[in-house]
Design a protein around this motif. Structure first.
Motif, PDB file in Angstrom:
ATOM      1  N   GLY A   3       0.916  -1.303  -0.090  1.00  0.00           N
ATOM      2  CA  GLY A   3       0.120   0.037   0.049  1.00  0.00           C
ATOM      3  C   GLY A   3       0.788   1.276   0.065  1.00  0.00           C
ATOM      4  O   GLY A   3       0.443   2.314  -0.538  1.00  0.00           O
ATOM      5  N   CYS A   6       2.037   1.740  -3.463  1.00  0.00           N
ATOM      6  CA  CYS A   6       1.014   2.404  -4.379  1.00  0.00           C
ATOM      7  C   CYS A   6       0.859   3.744  -3.915  1.00  0.00           C
ATOM      8  O   CYS A   6       0.481   4.614  -5.082  1.00  0.00           O
ATOM      9  CB  CYS A   6      -0.489   1.576  -4.078  1.00  0.00           C
ATOM     10  SG  CYS A   6      -1.593   1.983  -4.938  1.00  0.00           S
ATOM     11  N   ASP A 399       0.379   5.766   7.682  1.00  0.00           N
ATOM     12  CA  ASP A 399       0.867   4.666   6.949  1.00  0.00           C
ATOM     13  C   ASP A 399       2.314   4.742   7.626  1.00  0.00           C
ATOM     14  O   ASP A 399       3.051   3.274   7.725  1.00  0.00           O
ATOM     15  CB  ASP A 399       0.796   4.719   5.574  1.00  0.00           C
ATOM     16  CG  ASP A 399       0.955   3.490   4.768  1.00  0.00           C
ATOM     17  OD1 ASP A 399       1.018   2.295   5.392  1.00  0.00           O
ATOM     18  OD2 ASP A 399       0.702   3.485   3.440  1.00  0.00           O
ATOM     19  N   ARG A 420      -4.717  -3.609   5.543  1.00  0.00           N
ATOM     20  CA  ARG A 420      -4.572  -2.690   4.537  1.00  0.00           C
ATOM     21  C   ARG A 420      -5.781  -2.149   3.895  1.00  0.00           C
ATOM     22  O   ARG A 420      -5.608  -1.065   3.333  1.00  0.00           O
ATOM     23  CB  ARG A 420      -3.738  -3.352   3.358  1.00  0.00           C
ATOM     24  CG  ARG A 420      -2.130  -3.664   3.732  1.00  0.00           C
ATOM     25  CD  ARG A 420      -1.237  -2.618   3.475  1.00  0.00           C
ATOM     26  NE  ARG A 420      -1.605  -1.569   3.023  1.00  0.00           N
ATOM     27  CZ  ARG A 420      -1.008  -0.285   3.526  1.00  0.00           C
ATOM     28  NH1 ARG A 420       0.123  -0.245   4.631  1.00  0.00           N
ATOM     29  NH2 ARG A 420      -1.158   0.991   3.123  1.00  0.00           N
ATOM     30  N   ASN A 424      -6.340   1.718   3.081  1.00  0.00           N
ATOM     31  CA  ASN A 424      -6.661   1.968   1.682  1.00  0.00           C
ATOM     32  C   ASN A 424      -7.670   2.898   1.562  1.00  0.00           C
ATOM     33  O   ASN A 424      -8.092   3.543   0.576  1.00  0.00           O
ATOM     34  CB  ASN A 424      -6.236   0.822   0.927  1.00  0.00           C
ATOM     35  CG  ASN A 424      -4.922   0.178   0.709  1.00  0.00           C
ATOM     36  OD1 ASN A 424      -4.006   0.872   0.804  1.00  0.00           O
ATOM     37  ND2 ASN A 424      -4.896  -0.832   0.026  1.00  0.00           N
ATOM     38  N   TYR A 427      -6.841   6.090   2.227  1.00  0.00           N
ATOM     39  CA  TYR A 427      -6.165   6.718   1.031  1.00  0.00           C
ATOM     40  C   TYR A 427      -7.306   7.276  -0.152  1.00  0.00           C
ATOM     41  O   TYR A 427      -7.095   8.198  -0.746  1.00  0.00           O
ATOM     42  CB  TYR A 427      -5.451   5.687   0.140  1.00  0.00           C
ATOM     43  CG  TYR A 427      -3.969   5.429   1.205  1.00  0.00           C
ATOM     44  CD1 TYR A 427      -3.526   6.670   1.676  1.00  0.00           C
ATOM     45  CD2 TYR A 427      -3.388   4.396   1.011  1.00  0.00           C
ATOM     46  CE1 TYR A 427      -2.265   6.432   2.541  1.00  0.00           C
ATOM     47  CE2 TYR A 427      -2.297   4.153   1.725  1.00  0.00           C
ATOM     48  CZ  TYR A 427      -1.490   5.308   2.310  1.00  0.00           C
ATOM     49  OH  TYR A 427      -0.521   5.042   2.998  1.00  0.00           O
ATOM     50  N   ARG A 431      -8.171  10.395  -2.666  1.00  0.00           N
ATOM     51  CA  ARG A 431      -7.585  10.312  -3.955  1.00  0.00           C
ATOM     52  C   ARG A 431      -7.654  11.243  -4.828  1.00  0.00           C
ATOM     53  O   ARG A 431      -6.824  11.789  -5.561  1.00  0.00           O
ATOM     54  CB  ARG A 431      -8.294   8.745  -4.535  1.00  0.00           C
ATOM     55  CG  ARG A 431      -7.649   8.575  -5.860  1.00  0.00           C
ATOM     56  CD  ARG A 431      -8.064   7.228  -6.311  1.00  0.00           C
ATOM     57  NE  ARG A 431      -7.608   6.186  -5.375  1.00  0.00           N
ATOM     58  CZ  ARG A 431      -7.979   5.143  -4.862  1.00  0.00           C
ATOM     59  NH1 ARG A 431      -9.508   5.132  -4.956  1.00  0.00           N
ATOM     60  NH2 ARG A 431      -7.605   4.468  -4.020  1.00  0.00           N
TER      61      ARG A 431
END
Length: 456
Positions: A3, A6, A399, A420, A424, A427, A431
Motif C-alpha cells: 500500500g 501504491c 501509514d 491494508r 487503503n 487513501y 484520492r
C-alpha cells in the motif's frame, strides 16, 4: 509495503517528477571550470566495485545503488528522471506558460530538477545533491577516501559528506525541493503551480522510504551507529516543514507577488472551490477550530502544523499547548497586518524548532507511537482536517507510523498487512482533491485508526 508503494506513485506525482514523452525544449548546463572540478558527477560513483554493480552482491553496501537510482519502473528512480521531465510535454507546457527559454529553464528549474554545480543536467538529482556537502555541494572532499580501509562514517561527515542519518539534517536537504528553499530555482511560487506544476507535498519518512537505496542491516548499524527511527523521522519532518514554511513566509521578497499575497503559502482549496450562484447554494467551507479567522480569509496551509500538534501532545504536552496557542495567534495575526503576522510567525517557528529538538532526543516507544495515531484521529485533531492538504498528511502519517512500528519490531508485518483494507480506504478518501469530503474523510480516518488500535 504494497500500500505504501501504491501511495508513493500518486504522491510523488504531486511533488516530484512525472515520466512522460520527449519534446524539443533543450537546456544545457553552463558551469565554469571551478564548478566542474568541484562537482564529481554520477560517473565517479559508478565503478563495479563501488555503487555500479548490476546485482546487490556487495559488502559492506549493496553496490547496486546506481541501478536503483536509475530504476525506470519504481519511485526509487524518480530523482534520476527529474531533469528529463523538463523537456517532456508537461514540462514544455509549463515553460511556455512561464515564457521560459533554455536559459530560463536552467535558472528557474535546475535548482530542484538537477544538482547544484553539476556539469551534466541530464543526471537529474544525482548522488551529490543529497550526499554532498550540506545537500548542495561537491563530493571532492571525501570521494577518494570514503571507501578506504579503516575509514568511518564520522570521518566521511567531517570531510564533507552530508549526514543523512540525522533527521534534522535530512529534512533540511529534502525540504529545499520538496517544499521550497532559498537557492536559485528552489522557491515553488504560485505562478509556477498556476502554469501546471504539481502541488507540493512533503512527508520525510515516507519519501525517504521510497527513495531508499540501502539495507539497514547489522553492518549498517555498525557503520552508522543506529537504525532509522521512522517515528522520530516522521515527527521531526513535520516540525522542520513548519519551520521552513514560516522562514520563507517571513521573507518580504517571497511573501508577496505584486499587490497580491504569495498564494503558495495558503491552502489551495480555500480559493479552488466550486462556485454556486443559484438559490440552492450552500457554503462548502467547514469551520476549523485551529484557525480563528473569518470564512472569507484564505487560510495559511497548516497541514504540517496539525500533525506536529498531534505528535507534540503525546511527547511534550506543555510545549504542545504553547505551539497550539502560537499557531492560533499566527492565523489570527493575518487579519491584522504584515508586521503582526511576521512577529507571530517568528514565535511559532521558535516553538516548532523547540519541538524538533525535543523529538531528536525522543526514542518514540511503542506506546507513544500508538498514542500519536490515536491522537491524530481524536476529535481535538481530526476536526481540523477541513481541507485536502491536511487530510492527505494524516493518511501518510498513519501509514508511515504503522510501517515504522513494523520496522522497529513493535508490531508484526502480518498484523499490519491485515489492516491494508482500512488504510487503503483512508487513501481512497483523499484520492481526488476535487471530490474531497471532510466529514466522509474523518469517518474513513477513524476506521483506519480503530483497525490499527486492534494491534495494541
Amino acid at each position: 509495503m504494497a500500500g505504501l508503494a501504491c501511495l508513493a506513485l500518486a504522491l510523488l506525482a504531486l511533488g516530484a517528477a512525472l515520466a512522460l514523452h520527449p519534446a524539443p525544449i533543450k537546456a544545457e548546463a553552463a558551469a565554469d571550470s571551478s564548478t566542474l572540478r568541484a562537482h564529481m558527477g554520477v560517473s565517479s560513483c559508478a565503478g563495479s566495485t563501488c555503487h555500479g554493480r548490476s546485482v546487490a552482491s556487495g559488502t559492506p553496501v549493496r553496490q547496486d545503488e546506481l541501478l536503483r537510482w536509475q530504476e525506470e519502473s519504481s519511485p526509487t528512480g524518480a530523482h534520476s528522471r527529474a531533469w528529463r521531465v523538463i523537456g517532456e510535454p508537461r514540462g514544455q507546457a509549463i515553460a511556455r506558460r512561464l515564457g521560459l527559454d533554455s536559459a530560463g529553464l536552467v535558472r528557474e528549474c535546475a535548482g530542484c530538477h538537477a544538482s547544484q554545480g553539476a556539469a551534466k543536467l541530464a543526471d537529474g538529482v544525482d548522488c551529490e545533491a543529497c550526499h554532498g556537502n550540506s545537500g548542495a555541494g561537491p563530493a571532492g572532499g571525501w570521494l577518494a577516501t570514503h571507501y578506504t580501509v579503516g575509514t568511518s562514517h564520522a570521518r566521511n561527515v567531517a570531510q564533507g559528506m552530508t549526514d543523512l542519518t540525522v533527521p534534522r539534517v535530512r529534512a533540511g536537504v529534502c525540504l529545499d525541493c520538496h517544499l521550497s528553499g532559498d537557492g536559485q530555482g528552489q522557491f515553488i511560487a504560485h505562478r509556477i503551480m498556476a502554469a501546471g506544476h504539481p502541488r507540493i507535498s512533503f512527508e520525510m519518512d515516507l519519501f525517504s522510504t521510497l527513495q531508499q537505496h540501502h539495507d539497514e542491516d547489522a553492518d549498517y548499524v555498525t557503520r552508522k551507529g543506529h537504525k532509522t527511527n521512522s517515528m522520530q523521522m516522521w515527527a521531526i519532518g513535520q516540525a522542520e516543514a513548519v519551520s521552513r514554511g514560516l522562514s520563507l513566509y517571513m521573507q518580504p521578497a517571497k511573501a508577496n507577488d505584486g499587490v497580491f499575497p504569495e498564494f503558495t503559502f495558503y491552502d489551495c482549496h480555500s480559493c479552488h472551490r466550486r462556485i454556486y450562484d443559484s438559490d440552492e447554494a450552500n457554503v462548502s467551507a467547514v469551520p476549523n477550530p485551529g484557525r480563528p479567522i473569518h470564512a472569507g480569509m484564505p487560510p495559511y496551509n497548516d497541514e504540517n502544523m496539525i500533525l506536529l500538534l498531534a505528535a507534540a501532545r503525546v511527547v511534550a504536552p506543555g510545549e504542545a499547548a504553547t505551539f497550539d496557542a502560537r499557531s492560533k495567534a499566527f492565523h489570527r495575526a493575518m487579519g491584522a497586518g504584515r508586521s503582526e503576522t511576521v512577529a507571530a510567525a517568528q514565535a511559532l517557528r521558535q516553538a516548532a524548532e523547540a519541538l524538533s529538538a525535543r523529538f531528536a532526543v525522543t526514542a518514540f516507544s511503542r506506546d507513544q507511537a500508538f498514542t500519536v495515531i490515536d491522537t491524530i484521529a481524536s476529535d481535538a485533531i481530526s476536526e481540523r482536517f477541513t481541507d485536502y492538504e491536511g487530510s492527505v498528511q494524516s493518511v501518510m502519517a498513519l501509514d508511515t507510523l504503522l510501517n515504522g512500528m513494523v520496522n522497529a519490531g513493535m508490531v508484526t508485518a502480518g498484523g499490519a498487512g491485515n489492516l491494508r483494507i482500512q488504510i487503503n480506504q483512508a487513501y481512497a478518501a483523499v484520492r481526488d482533491p476535487n471530490a474531497f469530503q471532510p466529514i466522509a474523510f474523518r469517518r474513513a480516518l477513524g476506521g483506519a485508526v480503530r483497525s490499527i488500535r486492534s494491534l495494541r
